[in-house]
Design a protein around this motif. Structure first.
Motif, mmCIF file in Angstrom:
data_model
loop_
_atom_site.group_PDB
_atom_site.id
_atom_site.type_symbol
_atom_site.label_atom_id
_atom_site.label_comp_id
_atom_site.label_asym_id
_atom_site.label_seq_id
_atom_site.Cartn_x
_atom_site.Cartn_y
_atom_site.Cartn_z
ATOM 1 N N SER A 136 0.913 -1.094 -0.064
ATOM 2 C CA SER A 136 -0.218 0.018 -0.016
ATOM 3 C C SER A 136 0.647 1.185 -0.097
ATOM 4 O O SER A 136 0.346 2.382 -0.069
ATOM 5 C CB SER A 136 -0.934 0.241 1.296
ATOM 6 N N GLY A 137 1.963 1.063 0.070
ATOM 7 C CA GLY A 137 2.956 2.318 0.483
ATOM 8 C C GLY A 137 3.348 2.635 1.839
ATOM 9 O O GLY A 137 4.150 3.264 2.015
ATOM 10 N N ASP A 138 2.460 1.841 2.880
ATOM 11 C CA ASP A 138 2.807 1.974 4.268
ATOM 12 C C ASP A 138 3.231 0.554 4.533
ATOM 13 O O ASP A 138 2.672 -0.317 4.909
ATOM 14 C CB ASP A 138 1.309 2.239 4.791
ATOM 15 N N ALA A 139 4.574 0.384 4.796
ATOM 16 C CA ALA A 139 5.565 -0.814 5.279
ATOM 17 C C ALA A 139 4.691 -1.357 6.396
ATOM 18 O O ALA A 139 4.861 -2.650 6.501
ATOM 19 C CB ALA A 139 6.798 -0.557 5.261
ATOM 20 N N TRP A 140 4.378 -0.372 7.465
ATOM 21 C CA TRP A 140 4.000 -0.990 8.765
ATOM 22 C C TRP A 140 2.578 -1.734 8.525
ATOM 23 O O TRP A 140 2.262 -2.736 9.163
ATOM 24 C CB TRP A 140 3.717 -0.001 9.720
ATOM 25 N N GLY A 213 9.609 -10.870 3.935
ATOM 26 C CA GLY A 213 9.624 -9.842 2.914
ATOM 27 C C GLY A 213 9.001 -8.418 3.610
ATOM 28 O O GLY A 213 9.695 -7.392 3.498
ATOM 29 N N ALA A 214 7.633 -8.564 4.110
ATOM 30 C CA ALA A 214 7.242 -7.383 4.595
ATOM 31 C C ALA A 214 7.842 -6.856 5.945
ATOM 32 O O ALA A 214 8.038 -5.597 5.961
ATOM 33 C CB ALA A 214 5.671 -7.653 5.040
ATOM 34 N N LEU A 215 8.343 -7.752 6.543
ATOM 35 C CA LEU A 215 9.388 -7.276 7.827
ATOM 36 C C LEU A 215 10.444 -6.499 7.434
ATOM 37 O O LEU A 215 10.971 -5.437 7.954
ATOM 38 C CB LEU A 215 9.620 -8.406 8.883
ATOM 39 N N GLU A 216 11.276 -7.006 6.433
ATOM 40 C CA GLU A 216 12.241 -6.459 5.825
ATOM 41 C C GLU A 216 11.999 -4.991 5.267
ATOM 42 O O GLU A 216 12.931 -4.019 5.338
ATOM 43 C CB GLU A 216 12.958 -7.395 4.854
ATOM 44 N N ARG A 217 10.730 -4.889 4.597
ATOM 45 C CA ARG A 217 10.704 -3.548 4.136
ATOM 46 C C ARG A 217 10.250 -2.537 5.307
ATOM 47 O O ARG A 217 10.417 -1.322 5.221
ATOM 48 C CB ARG A 217 9.272 -3.519 3.258
ATOM 49 N N ALA A 218 9.527 -2.971 6.291
ATOM 50 C CA ALA A 218 9.346 -2.324 7.625
ATOM 51 C C ALA A 218 10.736 -1.822 8.096
ATOM 52 O O ALA A 218 10.810 -0.728 8.691
ATOM 53 C CB ALA A 218 8.553 -2.977 8.611
ATOM 54 N N ARG A 219 11.679 -2.625 8.182
ATOM 55 C CA ARG A 219 12.870 -2.483 8.673
ATOM 56 C C ARG A 219 13.757 -1.241 7.645
ATOM 57 O O ARG A 219 14.259 -0.421 8.246
ATOM 58 C CB ARG A 219 13.906 -3.624 8.655
ATOM 59 N N GLN A 220 13.510 -1.443 6.663
ATOM 60 C CA GLN A 220 14.003 -0.504 5.487
ATOM 61 C C GLN A 220 13.340 1.153 5.860
ATOM 62 O O GLN A 220 13.971 1.932 5.792
ATOM 63 C CB GLN A 220 13.811 -0.820 4.231
#
Length: 226
Positions: A136-140, A213-220
């Motif tokens: 969605s553009g919102d990693a969290w 994968g979603a966790l890594e995007r949140a970390r980024q």
């Protein structure tokens, strides 16, 4: 490069020993791997058969990693690129994130972190058997959605063991992020619970890969302050 296994990785490094170590590791993990000893060879391989992900050394003779990254972005903009750097080049590696690199890893390798970065890259590119959850553009928010979807697929025993706690942790982290209070501690709790779920086999396969994968995007997102 044939499509096989978990995904197709192109390793680009002028040091043969590095190529051999990484090739052996990722082949054993189930990835399809090709190697290039420099930028020119890498660009030719990308044009011939686009990989799902490129592991690209920053410092190489001839066309260096930064210029190779620029050219890859021109000919294959959807390919995920992770930069490989020596510790003294971390500042330069960070700059490559502005040029479109997904992440960077330092030598000597932390293979746990490297594996997570690879999974995030494959999720972003849609490569291999790792299907990316909608973003969605919102990693969290995406992380919370990925966790809740994964927990739905768990067995009753797994939900009671780690699933409910994982949902609670990710919801708390996402709410904190929406208020500008996201921190590494909240994300670390999600990471710990996810690791336990994986170790206990409460969460496996594609669902586990999507959450990682979603966790890594949140970390980024946390690193970049977004």
């Amino acid at each position: 490069m044939a499509s096989a296994g978990l995904g197709r990785i192109l390793i680009v490094d002028d040091e043969q020993s590095v190529r051999e170590v990484l090739s052996e590791y990722f082949t054993e993990q189930g990835y399809s791997v090709e190697n290039a000893g420099g930028g020119e060879e890498a660009l030719a391989l990308v044009q011939r058969s686009t990989p799902d992900l490129v592991l690209l050394d920053v410092r190489m003779p001839g066309i260096d990693g930064v210029e190779t990254l620029r050219r890859i972005r021109e000919i294959a903009p959807d390919v995920s690129v992770i930069m490989v750097t020596a510790n003294e080049d971390v500042g330069l590696a960070r700059e490559t994130l502005k040029l479109g690199a997904l992440d960077y890893v330092a030598k000597p390798f932390d293979f746990v972190y490297l594996e997570r970065a690879i999974m995030a890259g494959l999720a972003q590119s849609g490569g291999g058997s790792v299907s990316a959850a909608p973003t969605s553009g919102d990693a969290w928010r995406d992380l919370a959605l990925a966790v809740f979807q994964a927990v739905r697929a768990m067995s009753i025993a797994a939900r009671a063991s780690t699933g409910a706690r994982l949902e609670e942790a990710v919801l708390s982290a996402a709410c904190a992020a929406s208020g500008g209070g996201a921190d590494a501690t909240a994300l670390g709790r999600v990471d710990l619970l996810l690791s336990l779920a994986a170790e206990l086999r409460d969460l496996t396969g594609a669902e586990l890969s999507r959450v990682q994968g979603a966790l890594e995007r949140a970390r980024q997102s946390l690193r970049s302050g977004r």
